[in-house]
Write a protein that holds these residues in place. Sequence first.
Motif, PDB file in Angstrom:
ATOM      1  N   GLY A 173      -7.577   4.088  -0.902  1.00 29.77           N
ATOM      2  CA  GLY A 173      -6.994   2.873  -1.600  1.00 29.77           C
ATOM      3  C   GLY A 173      -7.799   1.692  -1.499  1.00 29.77           C
ATOM      4  N   ILE A 174      -9.050   1.859  -0.912  1.00 33.28           N
ATOM      5  CA  ILE A 174     -10.029   0.668  -0.843  1.00 33.28           C
ATOM      6  C   ILE A 174     -10.421   0.383  -2.051  1.00 33.28           C
ATOM      7  CG2 ILE A 174     -12.205  -0.182   0.404  1.00 33.28           C
ATOM      8  CD1 ILE A 174     -11.288   1.922   2.560  1.00 33.28           C
ATOM      9  N   VAL A 192      -3.975   2.573  12.365  1.00 30.61           N
ATOM     10  CA  VAL A 192      -3.871   3.934  12.100  1.00 30.61           C
ATOM     11  C   VAL A 192      -3.186   4.275  13.615  1.00 30.61           C
ATOM     12  CG1 VAL A 192      -4.515   6.189  11.797  1.00 30.61           C
ATOM     13  CG2 VAL A 192      -5.257   4.262  10.495  1.00 30.61           C
ATOM     14  N   ASP A 193      -2.017   4.843  13.835  1.00 32.58           N
ATOM     15  CA  ASP A 193      -1.439   5.225  15.169  1.00 32.58           C
ATOM     16  C   ASP A 193      -1.741   6.413  15.561  1.00 32.58           C
ATOM     17  OD1 ASP A 193      -0.032   7.435  13.873  1.00 32.58           O
ATOM     18  OD2 ASP A 193       1.947   6.519  14.081  1.00 32.58           O
ATOM     19  N   ARG A 194      -1.834   6.808  16.825  1.00 34.70           N
ATOM     20  CA  ARG A 194      -2.430   8.137  17.538  1.00 34.70           C
ATOM     21  C   ARG A 194      -2.246   9.436  16.644  1.00 34.70           C
ATOM     22  NH1 ARG A 194       2.102   7.302  21.454  1.00 34.70           N
ATOM     23  NH2 ARG A 194       3.753   8.430  21.176  1.00 34.70           N
ATOM     24  N   ASP A 195      -1.179   9.361  15.867  1.00 37.86           N
ATOM     25  CA  ASP A 195      -0.784  10.691  15.221  1.00 37.86           C
ATOM     26  C   ASP A 195      -1.530  10.614  13.633  1.00 37.86           C
ATOM     27  OD1 ASP A 195       0.844  11.558  17.035  1.00 37.86           O
ATOM     28  OD2 ASP A 195       2.562  10.362  16.331  1.00 37.86           O
ATOM     29  N   GLY A 196      -2.245   9.565  13.566  1.00 33.86           N
ATOM     30  CA  GLY A 196      -3.100   9.558  12.252  1.00 33.86           C
ATOM     31  C   GLY A 196      -2.001   8.929  11.185  1.00 33.86           C
ATOM     32  N   THR A 197      -1.206   8.318  11.289  1.00 32.07           N
ATOM     33  CA  THR A 197      -0.378   7.539  10.439  1.00 32.07           C
ATOM     34  C   THR A 197      -0.562   6.095  10.173  1.00 32.07           C
ATOM     35  OG1 THR A 197       1.597   9.156  10.970  1.00 32.07           O
ATOM     36  CG2 THR A 197       2.197   7.118   9.611  1.00 32.07           C
ATOM     37  N   ILE A 198      -0.795   5.603   8.988  1.00 32.04           N
ATOM     38  CA  ILE A 198      -1.266   4.546   8.570  1.00 32.04           C
ATOM     39  C   ILE A 198       0.009   3.656   8.777  1.00 32.04           C
ATOM     40  CG2 ILE A 198      -2.002   2.620   6.951  1.00 32.04           C
ATOM     41  CD1 ILE A 198      -3.754   5.182   5.901  1.00 32.04           C
ATOM     42  N   SER A 236       0.795  -1.266  -0.043  1.00 30.36           N
ATOM     43  CA  SER A 236       0.040  -0.117   0.014  1.00 30.36           C
ATOM     44  C   SER A 236       1.069   1.144   0.033  1.00 30.36           C
ATOM     45  CB  SER A 236      -0.818   0.075   1.236  1.00 30.36           C
ATOM     46  OG  SER A 236      -1.585   1.221   1.288  1.00 30.36           O
ATOM     47  N   PRO A 237       0.634   1.949  -0.805  1.00 30.39           N
ATOM     48  CA  PRO A 237       1.455   3.261  -1.070  1.00 30.39           C
ATOM     49  C   PRO A 237       1.082   4.338   0.187  1.00 30.39           C
ATOM     50  CG  PRO A 237      -0.343   3.582  -2.633  1.00 30.39           C
ATOM     51  CD  PRO A 237      -0.335   2.239  -1.948  1.00 30.39           C
ATOM     52  N   LEU A 238      -0.161   3.913   1.296  1.00 33.13           N
ATOM     53  CA  LEU A 238      -0.366   4.553   2.369  1.00 33.13           C
ATOM     54  C   LEU A 238       0.458   4.464   3.467  1.00 33.13           C
ATOM     55  CD1 LEU A 238      -4.211   4.936   1.834  1.00 33.13           C
ATOM     56  CD2 LEU A 238      -2.312   6.818   1.066  1.00 33.13           C
TER      57      LEU A 238
END
Length: 182
Positions: A139-140, A149-155, A38-40
């Motif tokens: 990308g679904i 997703v972590d607490r900072d909003g990063t996948i 996933s590019p995300l």
Amino acid sequence: MSALRARWLPLAVFGVVLALLAAGVWLSRNPDRDALPSPLIGKPAPAFELPVLGAPAQRVTQDDLRGAPYLLNVWGSWCPGCREEHAVVSAFAKTGRVRVIGFNWKDEPEDATRWLAQFGNPYDLVLTDYDGKAAIEWGIYGAPETFLVDRDGTILWKHVGPMTDATIHDQLLPVVARMEAR
């Protein structure tokens, strides 16, 4: 000389096709057929503003979910794989290790509500993406899919297909442990 060439040309073409086929088989030897890069991964979760199932006037954004990690589980009442994984997702949600957020995709609200009433609702919150526009940004392309997703909003992690006990144990929990250690 041209008669000799005409006789060997089909054999040469067959050899080239066979070599290409063998190369394709060799390059696809990864036993995890569901592994799709996933590019995300490592990037911020896409921006969204989605209604809550059962409370369409209440809208949630990606910023509202920041501050604590979450598992975003994409599902639909029409999805056989979602029913297959539901007990696994429910069991993981009961651990309380990470919030589990439902992402109800391309589903009628009545069908989704009935499905959760029948099989149980493991989600802390259920977002609805009736038209599928938010899913495009994530990308679904099918259900089920699951993101950490972590607490900072990063996948940090993505899984395509039904979650299994092995997926939780072998893939998700090690990422959760690394996230918690930070």
